[in-house]
Design an enzyme around this catalytic site. Structure first.
Site, PDB file in Angstrom:
ATOM      1  N   LYS A 229      -6.527   4.245  -2.786  1.00 14.90           N
ATOM      2  CA  LYS A 229      -6.389   4.917  -4.084  1.00 14.90           C
ATOM      3  C   LYS A 229      -7.554   5.855  -4.381  1.00 14.90           C
ATOM      4  O   LYS A 229      -8.619   5.771  -3.770  1.00 14.90           O
ATOM      5  CB  LYS A 229      -6.208   3.884  -5.191  1.00 14.90           C
ATOM      6  N   ARG A 263      -1.491  -5.403  -2.201  1.00 15.04           N
ATOM      7  CA  ARG A 263      -0.513  -4.427  -1.688  1.00 15.04           C
ATOM      8  C   ARG A 263      -1.290  -3.381  -0.897  1.00 15.04           C
ATOM      9  O   ARG A 263      -2.123  -2.672  -1.462  1.00 15.04           O
ATOM     10  CB  ARG A 263       0.224  -3.788  -2.868  1.00 15.04           C
TER      11      ARG A 263
HETATM   12  C1  9MG Z   1       4.417   1.294  -5.957  1.00 14.73           C
HETATM   13  N1  9MG Z   1       3.001   1.076  -6.211  1.00 14.73           N
HETATM   14  C2  9MG Z   1       1.995   1.961  -5.987  1.00 14.73           C
HETATM   15  N2  9MG Z   1       0.826   1.423  -6.374  1.00 14.73           N
HETATM   16  C3  9MG Z   1       1.111   0.185  -6.835  1.00 14.73           C
HETATM   17  C4  9MG Z   1       0.348  -0.851  -7.385  1.00 14.73           C
HETATM   18  O1  9MG Z   1      -0.961  -0.735  -7.575  1.00 14.73           O
HETATM   19  N3  9MG Z   1       0.959  -1.986  -7.754  1.00 14.73           N
HETATM   20  C5  9MG Z   1       2.310  -2.124  -7.606  1.00 14.73           C
HETATM   21  N4  9MG Z   1       2.869  -3.273  -8.005  1.00 14.73           N
HETATM   22  N5  9MG Z   1       3.091  -1.162  -7.095  1.00 14.73           N
HETATM   23  C6  9MG Z   1       2.498  -0.038  -6.724  1.00 14.73           C
END
Ligand code: 9MG
Length: 288
Positions: A229, A263
């Site tokens: 990110k 994730r």
């Molecule tokens: C789809 N997506 C992109 N970034 C995300 C994040 O931080 N959390 C979740 N749940 N989905 C995400």
């Protein structure tokens, strides 16, 4: 919130369990031409599937399939386009792996079709605020991840403002959880996510990471998405393609702060990172 064995939470993802006895890895599978982090590398269903198999072999515990980018400024896609992208991939993943599959969508129709194709969890960055979304999720009786997002994906980074980001995000998520429970979604099927980078500046993301224990203390598993990110770019000056070290550091911090699911894009490296954390934590309770 990994708890003692008696307290261990488990999500039943359509018959495929995701046991939260240690931080679990959600592998990102974007079937989109314009995701911020992989620029379309996984556009075709065939390539996406090959990548999913690589993530499974590398230690992914669940695969998150998305057909619409949530990056600011990304093109909106129709329900049909999203279905055309994700359904063949979910069907193949269901047939070819034993892993739980999550569908990254905010559209009720996509949730329903994805579940029929084999998706066992709903990951909604809009926390089921879309038309018919809460109803669809309640009807499907699958685990749902409710994410906090200030504003709208297209404009969320313009001027995000908070008095107390941790308190506001926690209050929002608990309110959404209550709405979902009142609509018939089982409490044990709810996962919360502070939504790193979604309508947040660097200072907000760092405060949320620091305050994650606050969010983890409400009995819901917490998911953290920090991989590649922009906050890593802001801290390190690195481009998206060069944010592995930053992503691993943040996955480690999130897991240490109590996240149940991380994730991520780089599954093998994250799996090693979490193994090191697990060994370290075990040594604290069982010293040599
Ligand atoms: C789809 N997506 C992109 N970034 C995300 C994040 O931080 N959390 C979740 N749940 N989905 C995400």
């Amino acid at each position: 919130m990994h708890g003692t064995p008696e307290q261990t939470l488990s999500l039943d993802c359509g018959g495929r369990p995701l046991v939260l006895d240690r931080p679990r890895i959600m592998g990102v599978l974007n079937v989109t031409p314009d995701s911020f982090s992989d620029g379309g590398a996984w556009l075709s269903p065939r390539e996406a599937l090959m990548h999913a198999h690589r993530m499974a072999a590398a230690g992914a515990d669940i695969i998150d399939v998305g057909g619409e980018s949530t990056r600011p400024g990304a093109a909106e896609v129709s329900v049909q386009q999203e279905l055309d992208r994700v359904i063949p991939v979910i069907e193949a993943l269901w047939a070819e792996t034993r892993l739980p599959i999550s569908i990254d969508t905010s559209k009720a129709e996509v949730m329903r079709e994805a579940a029929a194709a084999g998706a066992g969890m709903i990951n909604d960055v809009c926390a089921l605020r879309g038309d018919d979304a809460v109803e669809a999720a309640a009807e499907l009786a699958l685990p749902v991840c409710l994410m906090h997002l200030q504003g709208k994906p297209g404009s969320m980074q313009r001027e995000p403002r908070y008095e107390d980001v941790c308190a506001e995000v926690t209050t929002f998520l608990l309110k959404r959880a209550e709405i979902c429970i009142n609509a018939g979604i089982a409490r044990e099927n709810i996962v919360l996510d502070p939504g790193f980078g979604f309508g947040k500046l660097l200072e907000h993301n760092l405060a949320l990471l620091q305050g994650m224990a606050q969010l983890c203390g409400h009995g819901f598993p917490v998911l953290a998405g920090l991989s590649r990110k922009s906050m890593i770019g802001q801290i390190t000056g690195r481009e998206v393609s060069d944010r592995l070290a930053g992503s691993l550091a943040l996955a480690l911090l999130a897991a240490q702060q109590g996240a149940s699911i991380v994730r991520v894009h780089d599954v093998a490296e994250t799996a090693d990172t979490l193994r090191v954390l697990e060994a370290f934590q075990a040594s604290l309770t069982d010293p040599a």
